[in-house]
Write a protein that holds these residues in place. Structure first.
Motif, mmCIF file in Angstrom:
data_model
loop_
_atom_site.group_PDB
_atom_site.id
_atom_site.type_symbol
_atom_site.label_atom_id
_atom_site.label_comp_id
_atom_site.label_asym_id
_atom_site.label_seq_id
_atom_site.Cartn_x
_atom_site.Cartn_y
_atom_site.Cartn_z
ATOM 1 N N MET A 1 82.636 46.906 85.747
ATOM 2 C CA MET A 1 83.179 46.837 87.189
ATOM 3 C C MET A 1 83.327 45.236 87.477
ATOM 4 S SD MET A 1 81.071 49.641 89.267
ATOM 5 C CE MET A 1 79.491 49.059 88.801
ATOM 6 N N GLU B 1 79.439 45.616 95.142
ATOM 7 C CA GLU B 1 77.849 45.221 94.782
ATOM 8 C C GLU B 1 77.169 44.552 96.038
ATOM 9 O OE1 GLU B 1 75.826 45.497 91.988
ATOM 10 O OE2 GLU B 1 77.367 45.982 90.676
ATOM 11 N N TYR C 1 77.543 54.941 90.210
ATOM 12 C CA TYR C 1 78.839 54.716 90.510
ATOM 13 C C TYR C 1 79.636 55.611 89.297
ATOM 14 C CZ TYR C 1 77.079 51.401 87.248
ATOM 15 O OH TYR C 1 76.637 50.641 86.262
ATOM 16 N N ALA D 1 74.293 53.560 87.185
ATOM 17 C CA ALA D 1 73.563 53.149 86.340
ATOM 18 C C ALA D 1 72.061 53.181 86.742
ATOM 19 C CB ALA D 1 73.690 51.982 85.447
ATOM 20 N N ARG E 1 69.809 44.548 81.387
ATOM 21 C CA ARG E 1 70.426 43.517 82.239
ATOM 22 C C ARG E 1 69.429 42.376 82.130
ATOM 23 N NH1 ARG E 1 70.197 48.102 85.459
ATOM 24 N NH2 ARG E 1 72.011 48.922 85.968
ATOM 25 N N ARG F 1 73.303 41.676 87.007
ATOM 26 C CA ARG F 1 74.388 42.900 87.200
ATOM 27 C C ARG F 1 75.741 42.684 87.154
ATOM 28 N NH1 ARG F 1 72.343 47.608 89.949
ATOM 29 N NH2 ARG F 1 74.495 48.085 90.478
HETATM 30 N N1 GLY Z 1 76.889 46.166 87.788
HETATM 31 C C1 GLY Z 1 76.402 47.629 87.798
HETATM 32 C C2 GLY Z 1 75.086 47.583 87.131
HETATM 33 O O1 GLY Z 1 74.540 46.791 86.561
HETATM 34 O O2 GLY Z 1 74.775 48.692 86.823
#
Ligand code: GLY
Ligand code: FAD
Length: 352
Positions: free
Chosen positions: A45, A51, A232, A245, A288, A314
Motif C-alpha cells: 500500500m 495509515e 486491510y 496484517a 517490519r 510500516r
Molecule cells: N503498512 C501496512 C503494514 O505494515 O501492515
C-alpha cells in the motif's frame, strides 16, 4: 566518491543502489538471501493518509515519496520494460462509527455515497473516508523489477554474503567482516532493515506482520484497497486479495499462527462479508523494521564513511523513492536537506 557497498538488498538497498549507479558510482550489494525480506512480505500500500501517520516530519517524508512514485515507476519501466502493478486508484477506509471531525487528505462519503462507489461492504458500516491520493504497488513485482534494473545498470549483487561485523578505525569504517572474509570499499550504506541491531547499537526491532491471500471470483467488484480497523484488503490485478496484517511484538518468532490468521479473517469478513466463501491461496509473514518513534534512520552514523537507511517500519515500500533520492544526494553532493536531518540516527544514540 567512486565506490559504495550497500549492505541489504530489499526495497531500500535496491532503490539507493539504482540512484547511485545512475550517478556513475560503482555499487555492490551484499545480501544474505536466506534472511527474510520485509519487502517481499509487504502489502504494497502507498497509504500516507489511510495509515494516519501522526508524526509531521514522517507524514511529510511519506507525502514527498508518494509524489515521486509516478516518475520513479516510469524510470524503472524505462530500464526494465516491466510493469509493477502501480495503481494510484485511491484507498477507501470504511468505519462502523459515526464520523466526527476531518481526516487529512480524506473526503467523507456517507453510507449512500459509499454504496455508489463500493458494493458488498458490511451493512452496519456508516460511511467511509476516501483517500484519492493513496494507492498500491505490487511489491513482489517491484522487487523483481528493482533487481533487474540494478543488474541492467551494472550494480553487482552478491547473494550469499552475510555481513557479520563493521570494523571501525580512527572514525572510519575500515572493512566489513563477512561470511566470505574481509571486504572493503570507500563508503558503506547500511540498509538491512529489521536486522540492523546485529551490526549497530541502535533501537531497531522486528515487528511481525502475518498476511494471507484469497482468490477473488472473476466478477468481484473489489478494485481499490479497503483500509479497515486493524485489517486491510488489497485487491491485486491478478485476482488475488491480500489481507493484512497483524502487528506483533514477538521478536523473531517465525510462522503463521492459527490465532493470527483467525483474527485477520474475522475482521476481514466483518468488513466485506462475501469473502467468507473465497478460497485461501497463501499465508506468509514478515518483520517490519521498527524504531521507537516509527520513523526511519537516515544519514551518517559513528563513522564518516557510513550512512544508515533503515527502520522504515510500516511504510518502506512507500518511502523507497524518497530514501533513494535523499541518500544519493547526501552521498554524492553532501546535500543535507532539512527533511533528512529530521531522521538522523543520532536521535537514538545511547538509547540502544
Ligand atoms: N503498512 C501496512 C503494514 O505494515 O501492515
Ligand atoms: P528488507 O526488505 O527486510 O531487506 C533487508 C535486506 O537486508 C535483505 O536483503 C536481507 O537479506 C539483508 N540483510 C540483513 N542483514 C544482513 C547482513 N548482516 N548481511 C547481508 N545482508 C543482510 N510498507 C509499505 O510501504 N506499504 C505496505 O503496505 C506495507 N505492508 C507491510 C506488511 C507487512 C506484513 C510487513 C512485514 C511490512 C509491510 N511494510 C509495508 C513495510 C515494508 O515492507 C518495510 O518497511 C520495507 O520492506 C523495509 O525494506 P528494507 O529494504 O529496509 O528491509
Amino acid at each position: 566518491m567512486s565506490e559504495v557497498i550497500v549492505i541489504g538488498g530489499g526495497v531500500i538497498g535496491l532503490a539507493i543502489s539504482i540512484e547511485l549507479r545512475l550517478k556513475g558510482i560503482d555499487v555492490k550489494i551484499l545480501r544474505k538471501k536466506e534472511l527474510k525480506m520485509a519487502s517481499l512480505a509487504a502489502a504494497g500500500m502507498l497509504a500516507p493518509h489511510a495509515e494516519k501517520i501522526a508524526l509531521d516530519s514522517l507524514f511529510c517524508l511519506c507525502q514527498n515519496s508518494l509524489n515521486l512514485y509516478p516518475q520513479w515507476i516510469a524510470k524503472l519501466k524505462n530500464i526494465t520494460g516491466k510493469d509493477v502493478g502501480y495503481l494510484p486508484t485511491g484507498i477507501i477506509a470504511p468505519t462502523f462509527e459515526v464520523s466526527t471531525g476531518g481526516s487529512v487528505g480524506g473526503i467523507w462519503w456517507d453510507r449512500s455515497q459509499l454504496e455508489d462507489q463500493q458494493g458488498n461492504l458490511a451493512q452496519d458500516i456508516t460511511g467511509a473516508w476516501w483517500y484519492p491520493e493513496d494507492g498500491q504497488v505490487n511489491n513482489r513485482l517491484l522487487i523483481e523489477s528493482l533487481n533487474q534494473a540494478a543488474l541492467n545498470l551494472g550494480v553487482k549483487i552478491e547473494e550469499d554474503i552475510q555481513v557479520l561485523f563493521i570494523e571501525e578505525k580512527a572514525g572510519k569504517v575500515k572493512q566489513l567482516i563477512t561470511s566470505a572474509g574481509e571486504i572493503s570499499s570507500q563508503c558503506y550504506i547500511l540498509a538491512n532493515g529489521a536486522y540492523a541491531r546485529e551490526l549497530i547499537d541502535l533501537p531497531v526491532r522486528p515487528v511481525k506482520g502475518q498476511m494471507l491471500a484469497l482468490q477473488m471470483p472473476k466478477d468481484s467488484p473489489l478494485t481499490r484497497v479497503i483500509f479497515g480497523d486493524s485489517v486491510y484488503l488489497v485487491p491485486r490485478a491478478d485476482g488475488r486479495l491480500f489481507i493484512g496484517a497483524t502487528v506483533e511484538d514477538v521478536g523473531w518468532s517465525d510462522g503463521n499462527s492459527a490465532d493470527g490468521i483467525r483474527l485477520l479473517l474475522e475482521r476481514a469478513i466483518r468488513l466485506y462479508p462475501p469473502l467468507r466463501d473465497y478460497p485461501i491461496q497463501e499465508m506468509w509473514w514478515g518483520f517490519r523494521p521498527a524504531t521507537p518513534d516509527e520513523a526511519p534512520l537516515l544519514g551518517g552514523y559513528f563513522a564518516e564513511n557510513l550512512i544508515l537507511a533503515l527502520g522504515h517500519y510500516r511504510n518502506g515500500i512507500l518511502l523507497a523513492p524518497i530514501t533513494g533520492q535523499l541518500i544519493c544526494d547526501l552521498l554524492v553532493e553532501g546535500k543535507k536537506e532539512t527533511l533528512i536531518q529530521e531522521f538522523s540516527p543520532h536521535r537514538f544514540v545511547g538509547k540502544g
